[in-house]
Design a protein around this motif. Structure first.
Motif, PDB file in Angstrom:
ATOM      1  N   ALA A   1     -40.400  -7.297  23.760  1.00 19.59           N
ATOM      2  CA  ALA A   1     -39.893  -8.624  24.130  1.00 19.59           C
ATOM      3  C   ALA A   1     -39.916  -8.796  25.642  1.00 19.59           C
ATOM      4  O   ALA A   1     -40.300  -9.853  26.160  1.00 19.59           O
ATOM      5  CB  ALA A   1     -38.479  -8.812  23.598  1.00 19.59           C
ATOM      6  N   GLY A   2     -39.492  -7.771  26.349  1.00 23.73           N
ATOM      7  CA  GLY A   2     -39.476  -7.884  27.803  1.00 23.73           C
ATOM      8  C   GLY A   2     -40.858  -8.072  28.377  1.00 23.73           C
ATOM      9  O   GLY A   2     -41.093  -8.945  29.226  1.00 23.73           O
ATOM     10  N   ILE A   3     -41.827  -7.294  27.900  1.00 26.88           N
ATOM     11  CA  ILE A   3     -43.195  -7.414  28.418  1.00 26.88           C
ATOM     12  C   ILE A   3     -43.815  -8.745  28.016  1.00 26.88           C
ATOM     13  O   ILE A   3     -44.413  -9.461  28.827  1.00 26.88           O
ATOM     14  CB  ILE A   3     -44.049  -6.230  27.929  1.00 26.88           C
ATOM     15  CG1 ILE A   3     -43.518  -4.918  28.507  1.00 26.88           C
ATOM     16  CG2 ILE A   3     -45.505  -6.428  28.313  1.00 26.88           C
ATOM     17  CD1 ILE A   3     -44.191  -3.692  27.955  1.00 26.88           C
ATOM     18  N   GLY A   4     -43.689  -9.102  26.714  1.00 28.10           N
ATOM     19  CA  GLY A   4     -44.345 -10.304  26.224  1.00 28.10           C
ATOM     20  C   GLY A   4     -43.750 -11.581  26.785  1.00 28.10           C
ATOM     21  O   GLY A   4     -44.482 -12.459  27.272  1.00 28.10           O
TER      22      GLY A   4
ATOM     23  N   VAL B   1     -35.229 -16.161  21.342  1.00 28.72           N
ATOM     24  CA  VAL B   1     -35.187 -14.720  21.059  1.00 28.72           C
ATOM     25  C   VAL B   1     -33.890 -14.105  21.579  1.00 28.72           C
ATOM     26  O   VAL B   1     -33.275 -13.245  20.927  1.00 28.72           O
ATOM     27  CB  VAL B   1     -36.414 -14.032  21.677  1.00 28.72           C
ATOM     28  CG1 VAL B   1     -36.314 -12.517  21.533  1.00 28.72           C
ATOM     29  CG2 VAL B   1     -37.686 -14.543  21.026  1.00 28.72           C
ATOM     30  N   LEU B   2     -33.455 -14.548  22.742  1.00 26.55           N
ATOM     31  CA  LEU B   2     -32.196 -14.049  23.313  1.00 26.55           C
ATOM     32  C   LEU B   2     -31.034 -14.287  22.360  1.00 26.55           C
ATOM     33  O   LEU B   2     -30.220 -13.387  22.102  1.00 26.55           O
ATOM     34  CB  LEU B   2     -31.949 -14.754  24.650  1.00 26.55           C
ATOM     35  CG  LEU B   2     -30.502 -14.828  25.149  1.00 26.55           C
ATOM     36  CD1 LEU B   2     -30.031 -13.458  25.576  1.00 26.55           C
ATOM     37  CD2 LEU B   2     -30.383 -15.812  26.294  1.00 26.55           C
ATOM     38  N   ILE B   3     -30.943 -15.499  21.821  1.00 25.04           N
ATOM     39  CA  ILE B   3     -29.834 -15.823  20.927  1.00 25.04           C
ATOM     40  C   ILE B   3     -29.995 -15.112  19.587  1.00 25.04           C
ATOM     41  O   ILE B   3     -29.023 -14.599  19.028  1.00 25.04           O
ATOM     42  CB  ILE B   3     -29.741 -17.350  20.737  1.00 25.04           C
ATOM     43  CG1 ILE B   3     -29.408 -18.026  22.083  1.00 25.04           C
ATOM     44  CG2 ILE B   3     -28.697 -17.712  19.700  1.00 25.04           C
ATOM     45  CD1 ILE B   3     -29.448 -19.534  22.036  1.00 25.04           C
TER      46      ILE B   3
ATOM     47  N   LEU C   1     -31.984 -10.273  28.637  1.00 25.96           N
ATOM     48  CA  LEU C   1     -33.136 -11.150  28.691  1.00 25.96           C
ATOM     49  C   LEU C   1     -32.832 -12.444  29.453  1.00 25.96           C
ATOM     50  O   LEU C   1     -33.717 -13.026  30.075  1.00 25.96           O
ATOM     51  CB  LEU C   1     -33.595 -11.468  27.264  1.00 25.96           C
ATOM     52  CG  LEU C   1     -34.991 -12.056  27.077  1.00 25.96           C
ATOM     53  CD1 LEU C   1     -36.037 -11.191  27.729  1.00 25.96           C
ATOM     54  CD2 LEU C   1     -35.279 -12.251  25.594  1.00 25.96           C
ATOM     55  N   ALA C   2     -31.559 -12.891  29.406  1.00 24.70           N
ATOM     56  CA  ALA C   2     -31.195 -14.122  30.114  1.00 24.70           C
ATOM     57  C   ALA C   2     -31.332 -13.943  31.623  1.00 24.70           C
ATOM     58  O   ALA C   2     -31.915 -14.796  32.310  1.00 24.70           O
ATOM     59  CB  ALA C   2     -29.758 -14.519  29.761  1.00 24.70           C
TER      60      ALA C   2
END
Length: 564
Positions: free
Chosen positions: A189-192, A225-227, A234-235
């Motif tokens: 998730a972080g990379i994408g 995605v964060l929620i 991620l925020a």
């Protein structure tokens, strides 16, 4: 006496002894608590409602102990291997470029093919051969390689148009987001998602509207995605990546499209409000999280500052002030709504209200001046104290006292300076209105905040005396007659407070009267003795001396009567 009568007497004596023994045993049992009958259960009042069954709380799974071998062999090796593959690909491309083995188009094609192979291999291994960290690492490395290849094709070699580069980055980001959600993988998730947010910069798309729209779409996906997965980190990462790009776009566009720039600013503010509050709704807690608090505070501050700077730079000064007040009003309204009507922690609502109140104070300072500004700050402080009391949240009392203190400071610095006790004020109506507002606000805080009632009552009393002193000096005159009148005012007021305290038997009132009499004495011996002329000096000492004698006589007489 015959034998029959003798036998009856013995039986009666034996029964009496047995009764006495039983009585003693009963007393001993009562003292020792032995042999007490169980109390009969009380019948419940009809109709008895059966207690609602409580769902058993599922036991928390025990945390597995840290296995160093599993950590090194299962995770560290996989991720280090993925990083090594990416670095090897970069070195190979660099070597090929340096030696002239392949042309630019071939380099890009090979880079995309390698990224696709790495990503597809990682997905296959994870889905078919076991959910291993090595497969995740290979997939993450492939996604990072895709972004690097897209950057080389657009920004480095200009083989692909920026619009096509954005489309490729969007497709890669969508695939990475789907995999991250499916596999519950924060790394992917972080990379994408961060790669998608950075895509306009990576493909050198500039500050076009297409770049902005692309980033907004990527940001919406990131918030979702964060929620959904409750990844609070991620925020912050998305905010750090997106805000500079949005600021750059606004800097280039607000001169030509001011309304659109303000709309974009408001949209980004709303997106991050949704991110913070949505996360709190998804993972509720009674305590305020540092991540949510930082995001809400920074978001509101930068939104207010950015809109004000744009409007102020184009000459719309009133609009700039209105923007700050509007952001403050939106924050406060959202705070009350969050505070009263949702399952979010009450501390989140309190933070929104506090930040909105601070912005409102700044907006009032920009828009207003004089007694109107004092009225705005004083009213805001009283409202905050009322809300804090209704919500039983003592922390709201501190900003309330701060706003009233700011109102008092403004009145003392501008409308009624301390020098007014010697030279009067520039405008007596403004000074009177400002000081009345401050005294009224302090009295209201004394009513609302029980924990500091004495302090606020004392502050209100000092403010009232200061108000009267300013009026006396400005009305009577700014010369020696005004100073004589001021000394007399303090002495008379102190005498009145002393007598009233004696009559009502109120010690605080008596102490206040004595304090004012002492202040009058200090003024007479220090100020009046040095600055007044001879006849005014005599009058000042005589007047204060007579009032002091009167006060002493009243004190001794009334205290003696009270003792009797």
């Amino acid at each position: 006496m015959n034998r029959h009568e003798e036998g009856n007497g013995m039986e009666a004596s034996l029964e009496a002894r047995l009764s006495a023994i039983e009585a003693r045993l009963g007393t001993i049992e009562q003292l020792l608590g032995v042999g007490k009958p169980a109390p009969e259960p009380r019948p419940e009042p009809w109709p008895a409602q059966p207690p609602a069954p409580r769902a058993p709380r599922p036991p928390e799974p025990p945390r597995a102990p840290l296995d160093l071998e599993e950590l090194l062999g299962g995770r560290v090796l996989g991720w280090v291997g993925g990083i090594a593959v990416v670095v090897a690909a970069v070195f190979f491309v660099a070597t090929a470029i340096h030696n002239g083995w392949i042309d630019e188009a071939t380099r890009v094609v090979l880079a995309f093919v390698g990224a696709a192979a790495l990503t597809a291999g990682g997905i296959f291994l994870y889905e078919r051969k076991g959910r291993t960290q090595a497969a995740r690492a290979a997939t993450a490395a492939g996604i990072a390689a895709f972004y690097a290849s897209d950057t080389a094709a657009t920004a480095l070699y200009h083989l692909v148009a920026p619009a096509a580069g954005l489309a490729i980055a969007g497709l890669v980001g969508a695939v990475a987001t789907g995999l991250a959600v499916r596999w519950n993988s924060p790394e992917i998730a972080g990379i994408g998602l961060v790669g998608a947010l950075l895509a306009p910069v990576l493909v050198d798309a500039g500050t076009s509207s297409a770049s902005l729209v692309f980033m907004v779409v990527a940001l919406c996906a990131t918030v979702g995605v964060l929620i959904w997965r409750r990844w609070s980190w991620l925020a912050a990462l998305a905010y750090v990546v997106s805000v500079p790009q949005a600021a750059d776009w606004l800097h280039h566009e607000y001169h030509q499209q001011l309304a659109l720039a303000l709309g974009v600013t408001a949209a980004f503010w709303l997106l991050y409000i949704v991110a913070a509050i949505g996360y709190e709704l998804r993972d509720p807690t009674t305590r305020l999280r540092v991540a949510s608090a930082s995001l809400l505070f920074t978001n509101a501050s930068l939104t207010a500052l950015g809109g004000w700077a744009m409007l102020h730079d184009v000459g719309k000064h009133q609009g700039a002030t209105a923007w700050v007040i509007g952001v403050a009003a939106a924050q406060i309204a959202l705070g009350f709504l969050t505070w009263l009507r949702t399952q979010v922690s009450r501390e989140v609502g309190a933070l929104l209200v506090a930040v909105g109140s601070a912005l409102a104070a700044v907006g009032l300072a920009l828009a207003l001046d004089g007694p109107v500004l004092v009225a705005g700050w004083a009213l805001e402080g009283v409202l905050l104290a009322w809300v804090a009391r209704r919500a039983a949240d003592r922390r709201g009392f501190f900003p309330a006292a701060g706003f009233v203190g700011a109102a008092a400071a403004h009145a003392l610095l501008f409308e009624a300076r301390p020098s007014a006790l010697a030279y009067g004020v520039d405008s007596l109506p403004k000074a009177v209105v400002s000081l009345l507002l401050v005294v009224g606000a302090l009295a209201a805080l004394a009513f609302l905040i029980e924990e500091a009632r004495v302090a606020f009552v004392l502050a209100a009393a000092v403010g009232a005396v200061y108000l009267g002193s300013v009026v006396v000096v400005d009305v009577v005159g700014r010369g020696q007659d005004g100073q004589l009148a001021l000394s007399a005012f303090w002495a008379l007021l102190g005498l009145g407070g002393l007598v009233a305290g004696l009559v009502r038997d109120l010690k605080p009132l008596r102490l206040g009267g004595l304090a004012l009499l002492g202040l009058a004495v200090v003024k007479v011996f220090i100020v009046d003795l040095a600055r007044l002329g001879s006849i005014w000096r005599v009058a000042s000492f005589l007047l204060v001396g007579l009032l002091l004698l009167t006060g002493a006589f009243a004190y001794q007489r009334m205290r003696k009567e009270q003792a009797l």
